[in-house]
Design a protein around this motif. Sequence first.
Motif, short mmCIF file in Angstrom:
data_model
loop_
_atom_site.label_atom_id
_atom_site.label_comp_id
_atom_site.label_asym_id
_atom_site.label_seq_id
_atom_site.Cartn_x
_atom_site.Cartn_y
_atom_site.Cartn_z
N LYS A 51 28.80 -55.24 15.01
CA LYS A 51 28.90 -54.59 13.71
C LYS A 51 29.57 -55.55 12.73
CE LYS A 51 29.21 -49.79 15.17
NZ LYS A 51 30.06 -48.59 15.16
N GLN A 52 29.04 -55.56 11.52
CA GLN A 52 29.62 -56.39 10.48
C GLN A 52 30.66 -55.57 9.73
OE1 GLN A 52 28.92 -59.64 10.09
NE2 GLN A 52 27.56 -59.46 11.84
N HIS A 53 31.90 -56.03 9.75
CA HIS A 53 32.97 -55.33 9.05
C HIS A 53 33.14 -55.95 7.67
CE1 HIS A 53 34.27 -53.01 12.50
NE2 HIS A 53 34.13 -54.10 13.23
N SER A 54 33.18 -55.09 6.67
CA SER A 54 33.43 -55.61 5.34
C SER A 54 34.90 -55.97 5.24
CB SER A 54 33.06 -54.58 4.27
OG SER A 54 33.83 -53.40 4.45
N GLN A 55 35.16 -57.08 4.59
CA GLN A 55 36.54 -57.54 4.49
C GLN A 55 37.26 -56.74 3.41
OE1 GLN A 55 37.09 -61.69 4.08
NE2 GLN A 55 36.52 -62.09 6.17
N LYS A 56 38.42 -56.25 3.77
CA LYS A 56 39.23 -55.50 2.85
C LYS A 56 39.80 -56.46 1.80
CE LYS A 56 43.11 -52.31 2.78
NZ LYS A 56 44.17 -51.70 3.57
N GLN A 57 39.78 -56.01 0.55
CA GLN A 57 40.32 -56.86 -0.51
C GLN A 57 41.84 -56.97 -0.35
OE1 GLN A 57 38.83 -54.71 -3.94
NE2 GLN A 57 37.45 -56.41 -4.38
N SER A 58 42.35 -58.13 -0.74
CA SER A 58 43.79 -58.33 -0.62
C SER A 58 44.52 -57.51 -1.68
CB SER A 58 44.12 -59.82 -0.79
OG SER A 58 43.89 -60.22 -2.13
N PHE A 59 45.80 -57.33 -1.46
CA PHE A 59 46.64 -56.57 -2.38
C PHE A 59 46.56 -57.15 -3.79
CE2 PHE A 59 50.67 -55.47 -4.40
CZ PHE A 59 50.74 -54.11 -4.15
N SER A 60 46.62 -58.48 -3.89
CA SER A 60 46.62 -59.12 -5.21
C SER A 60 45.27 -58.97 -5.93
CB SER A 60 46.99 -60.59 -5.11
OG SER A 60 46.05 -61.29 -4.32
N GLU A 61 44.20 -58.72 -5.18
CA GLU A 61 42.89 -58.50 -5.79
C GLU A 61 42.73 -57.07 -6.32
OE1 GLU A 61 40.00 -61.57 -3.39
OE2 GLU A 61 40.44 -59.63 -2.46
#
Length: 108
Positions: A51-61
């Motif tokens: 499964k391809q996991h979408s990367q969670k955006q960083s806090f600063s983003e």
Amino acid sequence: MELEEGYEEVEEECEYEDEELNDSQSADKSVDLNQEEQNHFMLDGKPFRLKQHSQKQSFSETHVRTTTYLEKNIHQIIKMLQHQNQIESITKFINDSIKHYLTTRYSE
């Protein structure tokens, strides 16, 4: 039309740039295929794909820093709530509070 000595037609340079782009695009496609092959396995004779996991955006983003001042008694209450695990973080509490205020006060 004749060009002065030392000048070239721009179109010729663009053709070479387009060829370079096509080479880099095909290289990108082969890299994608290699990554896809690495994620493709056989399990009991059937294809198995990870499964391809979408990367969670960083806090600063997802957040912008804002400096503000709280009344001392409000700050003490918030710190007490945080210490008692009633709220996750001051940032989340303030964001949730502002969202609630905006939706109740300004939404239709």
